[in-house]
Structure formats: structure tokens, C-alpha cells
Design an enzyme around this catalytic site. Sequence first.
Site, mmCIF file in Angstrom:
data_model
loop_
_atom_site.group_PDB
_atom_site.id
_atom_site.type_symbol
_atom_site.label_atom_id
_atom_site.label_comp_id
_atom_site.label_asym_id
_atom_site.label_seq_id
_atom_site.Cartn_x
_atom_site.Cartn_y
_atom_site.Cartn_z
ATOM 1 N N CYS A 137 54.913 8.070 49.435
ATOM 2 C CA CYS A 137 56.238 7.922 50.039
ATOM 3 C C CYS A 137 56.915 9.284 50.215
ATOM 4 C CB CYS A 137 57.087 6.952 49.212
ATOM 5 S SG CYS A 137 58.478 6.270 50.143
ATOM 6 N N HIS A 174 53.495 2.012 47.992
ATOM 7 C CA HIS A 174 53.498 2.478 46.601
ATOM 8 C C HIS A 174 52.416 1.845 45.724
ATOM 9 C CE1 HIS A 174 57.392 4.685 46.673
ATOM 10 N NE2 HIS A 174 57.553 3.941 47.757
ATOM 11 N N GLU A 187 51.527 2.834 42.858
ATOM 12 C CA GLU A 187 51.911 2.920 41.434
ATOM 13 C C GLU A 187 52.768 1.739 40.990
ATOM 14 O OE1 GLU A 187 53.413 4.260 43.828
ATOM 15 O OE2 GLU A 187 55.456 4.908 43.405
#
Lengths: 237, 88
Positions: free
Chosen positions: A87, A196, A198
Site C-alpha cells: 500500500c 494488504h 499482512e
Amino acid sequence: MTMRIGVVTFPGSLDDGDAARAVRIAGGEAVHLWHGDPNLHGVDAVVLPGGFSYGDALRCGAIARFAPVMETIADAARGGLPVLGICNGFQILCEAHLLPGALTRNQHLHFRNRDQYLRIGGAATAWTNNFADGQEILIPVKNGEGCYVADERTLDELEAEGRVVARYIRGNPNGSQRDIAAITNEAGNVVGIMPHPEHAVEALTGPSLDGLGFFTSALRHLAGTAAGGQLTGGAHR
Amino acid sequence: MARVVVDVMLKPEILDPQGQAVANALPRLGVSEVSSVRIGRRIEIEFAGEPDLDTAREIADKLLANPVIEDFSIRVEEPAGDAAQMSA
């Protein structure tokens, strides 16, 4: 030996904690790196996390590019250090010219926050080698300036060289050209991704565990370079 | 004190959704003759001494604009007093 993956904190980073957690869940050691410290402290790879570095003042990633730690990372990345930009990290990598193109305002001008399906392609990079080519994954996307743009020649080059490593499927959340969600550099060690991974590493908080594959890929890649490095006389830094 | 003005605009081929949103709102003002709006950014750099256009160009190229998606132009802004004299 446990691989050490650095996670950079810039003023305005939001997802450095989650990125470090993802590294640990994947089996690596997370090392916190600070934007003002040019020393990489011997890490084997680096994650540039999501957020709003320097408050997105001027333009996303434009000021972070000149952070002391980024100048070191840029040099190391050109030397083969695996770097994943997520991002805002992707925006920083483009601003630093480590990846081609740019991220602009979402075409519809709305912030998009949802779970997003992606298709992995060109799976040979340092951050995607644990995926199968063509594999579909589900991870969150959340951005206001995630529309990937580049000139036609660059886009053709990226496709011809298999450097589009993930595409949006079942909907494009931001208008990115050719549905591009993630790209890599020529060497395959630098990857920028807008969604994302994560945030998709634990069943309790993510829509899947698909994000973990990016971090386990890096560990596998590093294990390979470490062994190769010893055989060829220490190319491993 | 000398002021250098840098104008940064998205390249013509890059979609400007902000400009488009403004253009789409114009009919609500009763304006129908505008066909396109594009929004950019104006930056004023003040030098302590003489204006240094080369430095200004470097600042614009490296930081103020992203040459991948944006064009920029730079110019020295004449002090308002001089401009008034010229037009008088």
C-alpha cells in the site's frame, strides 16, 4: 538460522505492527527499523508497511522516498535485497523509482475498504514463490490512492516480462490499469502490492490466511540464497 | 526576496477524477458551457537572495512533481508593484 526481516516505521505508518506480526507468524524474526536511521541492522529483507508516511503531505510516498532509511534500502534493493512495499510502501517504491509507474487517486474518488480477490501471476519473485501461478487469493484492500498507472509501453513490458504478480479479479476496487494489484522489478526481489497481505494471516482477524504466503515466500527465498551464497562464496549479505 | 512559482499538472493523458467531479457539478451552478476541468497544484518557493531557477527546477523534478504522471512549469514571479507599473 532465523531470517531477520526489517519493518520500517515512518511517521504516519499504520500497519508496521501487523507487518511485524505477519513476519513472526511466518517464522521469521521481525526487526523494527526507524525512518531516520540509515542503518539496516543486518536484516535479510525489508517490508515497507501501509499507512500515511509523513501524512501523505505533497503526494503519497514522495517525502518518504528521501528518508535516510529509504536511501539505504534503495541501494540495497538494487543489490538484490528483497523488499516488499504494501500500500503506502508500494507508493514509496514507485516514488523511489524502484518500481515503474505511479499510484493515483482512486478513479471514483472513494476510499475502498473490503476483502478483495486477486490472481497471482509470474509467481517466481522473492515474495510470491510459495504461490502457484494463477492461484486465487483473498486479502483486504483499503486505499484512497491505489489506482496504478503507467504508460502503455511500461504496461506492455510488465506483462511481457511476467512482472504483474497479482491482478484484481471479481471487481477492480480503484480503477488500476489492466487490473494491476502488484508488480515486481526486473530482478524479482522488489515487489509492490496495493492490498494488504499482512491483514490476512490469522483466522480471527482476516478473511483468510492467504497473506501469509508472501512472508513465507521471502523466508523460503532467503533460505535458498543463503545456501546458494555459501556455495558461491558468500553472495549473501 | 524572490519568488519562484511552480505549477504542477497531471499529464493530459492521466485521468483527473477530481477535475471531472468538479466538471460534473457545474451544471448545478447553472454552467453548461464548460467541457473539461483539470486541477493542479501551485507551489511558491521563496529564495532569500536571487531566484535560482536551476535549483527550483531540481526541487520540482525530484520532489514537487512525479514526472511519471505530472508535468510542471516554473517561472519567477514579478513583484506586484512592478506588474502594476507595467500595466499602467
